[in-house]
Design a protein around this motif. Structure first.
Motif, PDB file in Angstrom:
ATOM      1  N   GLU A 149      14.492  -4.861  -1.762  1.00  0.00           N
ATOM      2  CA  GLU A 149      13.423  -4.984  -2.752  1.00  0.00           C
ATOM      3  C   GLU A 149      12.039  -4.885  -2.129  1.00  0.00           C
ATOM      4  N   ALA A 150      11.853  -5.451  -0.930  1.00  0.00           N
ATOM      5  CA  ALA A 150      10.520  -5.430  -0.301  1.00  0.00           C
ATOM      6  C   ALA A 150      10.036  -3.993  -0.094  1.00  0.00           C
ATOM      7  N   GLU A 151      10.914  -3.115   0.401  1.00  0.00           N
ATOM      8  CA  GLU A 151      10.505  -1.725   0.619  1.00  0.00           C
ATOM      9  C   GLU A 151      10.270  -1.013  -0.711  1.00  0.00           C
ATOM     10  N   PHE A 152      11.090  -1.344  -1.721  1.00  0.00           N
ATOM     11  CA  PHE A 152      10.864  -0.777  -3.052  1.00  0.00           C
ATOM     12  C   PHE A 152       9.464  -1.152  -3.550  1.00  0.00           C
ATOM     13  N   ARG A 153       9.094  -2.424  -3.399  1.00  0.00           N
ATOM     14  CA  ARG A 153       7.789  -2.890  -3.891  1.00  0.00           C
ATOM     15  C   ARG A 153       6.638  -2.208  -3.146  1.00  0.00           C
ATOM     16  N   GLN A 154       6.800  -1.961  -1.858  1.00  0.00           N
ATOM     17  CA  GLN A 154       5.759  -1.243  -1.106  1.00  0.00           C
ATOM     18  C   GLN A 154       5.578   0.166  -1.663  1.00  0.00           C
ATOM     19  N   GLY A 155       6.696   0.848  -1.885  1.00  0.00           N
ATOM     20  CA  GLY A 155       6.629   2.196  -2.453  1.00  0.00           C
ATOM     21  C   GLY A 155       6.025   2.188  -3.845  1.00  0.00           C
ATOM     22  N   GLU A 156       6.373   1.179  -4.623  1.00  0.00           N
ATOM     23  CA  GLU A 156       5.846   1.039  -5.977  1.00  0.00           C
ATOM     24  C   GLU A 156       4.325   0.898  -5.946  1.00  0.00           C
ATOM     25  N   ARG A 157       3.811   0.068  -5.032  1.00  0.00           N
ATOM     26  CA  ARG A 157       2.361  -0.114  -4.916  1.00  0.00           C
ATOM     27  C   ARG A 157       1.669   1.200  -4.548  1.00  0.00           C
ATOM     28  N   ARG A 158       2.241   1.931  -3.602  1.00  0.00           N
ATOM     29  CA  ARG A 158       1.647   3.207  -3.179  1.00  0.00           C
ATOM     30  C   ARG A 158       1.616   4.212  -4.333  1.00  0.00           C
ATOM     31  N   VAL A 159       2.733   4.319  -5.060  1.00  0.00           N
ATOM     32  CA  VAL A 159       2.831   5.289  -6.156  1.00  0.00           C
ATOM     33  C   VAL A 159       1.832   4.939  -7.268  1.00  0.00           C
ATOM     34  N   ILE A 160       1.767   3.678  -7.655  1.00  0.00           N
ATOM     35  CA  ILE A 160       0.853   3.276  -8.732  1.00  0.00           C
ATOM     36  C   ILE A 160      -0.595   3.495  -8.303  1.00  0.00           C
TER      37      ILE A 160
END
Length: 196
Positions: free
Chosen positions: A72-83
């Motif tokens: 989940e931590a890596e998913f959240r990092q990617g999510e922040r970058r994309v948004i």
């Protein structure tokens, strides 16, 4: 980015008042961010972007695969970058975010700078009824999905309440929720009572 053909805006004055700001839908899984967001974008003559689809495209994996293989931590990092990338485009659009995206202070700050946040607030029973239809929800892969959803809701609601606007998502046609969003936006932007 995922986009639909643009039609003339149904409410040109509202569309003009948005300028370059993005309408950012936040809320729990099952609150209707994607389905309501598509209708909202279509009626305003804007593109619609689903952050989860953009994340999957960037990662070349599904969200359940990202959670399983990277956590989940890596998913959240990617999510922040994309948004952040989507918001930095300064292209007015409707953006549906994942249920946990607004929880991160950096993402909330970016949304505040570049958009108008709209919390689609739904009752737990409505959310559970909707998410039962989709077995791909990684955070609900537990022995007690309903208990997990209620715990997430208790944790997230105070943060969702920081959104610029709150609109009830309920068991009505999507266009009725879009109408409620229009009313809330017009009030927020000082357009109430002006002819279209």
């Amino acid at each position: 980015m995922n986009a639909a053909p643009l039609l003339p805006p149904e409410r040109p004055q509202l569309r003009a008042a948005l300028g370059t700001r993005t309408l950012v839908l936040v809320g729990m899984m099952g609150s209707g961010k994607s389905s309501v967001g598509r209708r909202l974008a279509m009626r305003l003559g804007l593109n619609f972007v689903d952050a989860d689809v953009e994340i999957e495209t960037a990662a070349r994996m599904t969200i359940p695969e990202i959670f399983e293989q990277r956590g989940e931590a890596e998913f959240r990092q990617g999510e922040r970058r994309v948004i952040s990338r989507i918001l930095d485009s300064r292209t007015p659009l409707v953006l549906a975010t994942g249920g946990g995206a607004f929880m991160h202070p950096e993402t909330r700050q970016r949304v505040q700078e570049r958009g108008i946040s709209i919390w689609l607030k739904a009752d737990p029973d409505v959310l559970m009824k909707r998410v039962r239809r989709n077995a791909r929800r990684p955070l609900l892969q537990t022995a007690d999905p309903e208990g997990t959803l209620r715990a997430l809701l208790a944790q997230r609601e105070p943060v969702y309440a920081l959104a610029d606007l709150t609109v009830r998502s309920r068991e009505v046609p999507h266009d009725a929720v879009v109408d409620d969003i229009f009313t809330a936006l017009e009030s927020h932007l000082g357009l109430t009572g002006r002819p279209e």
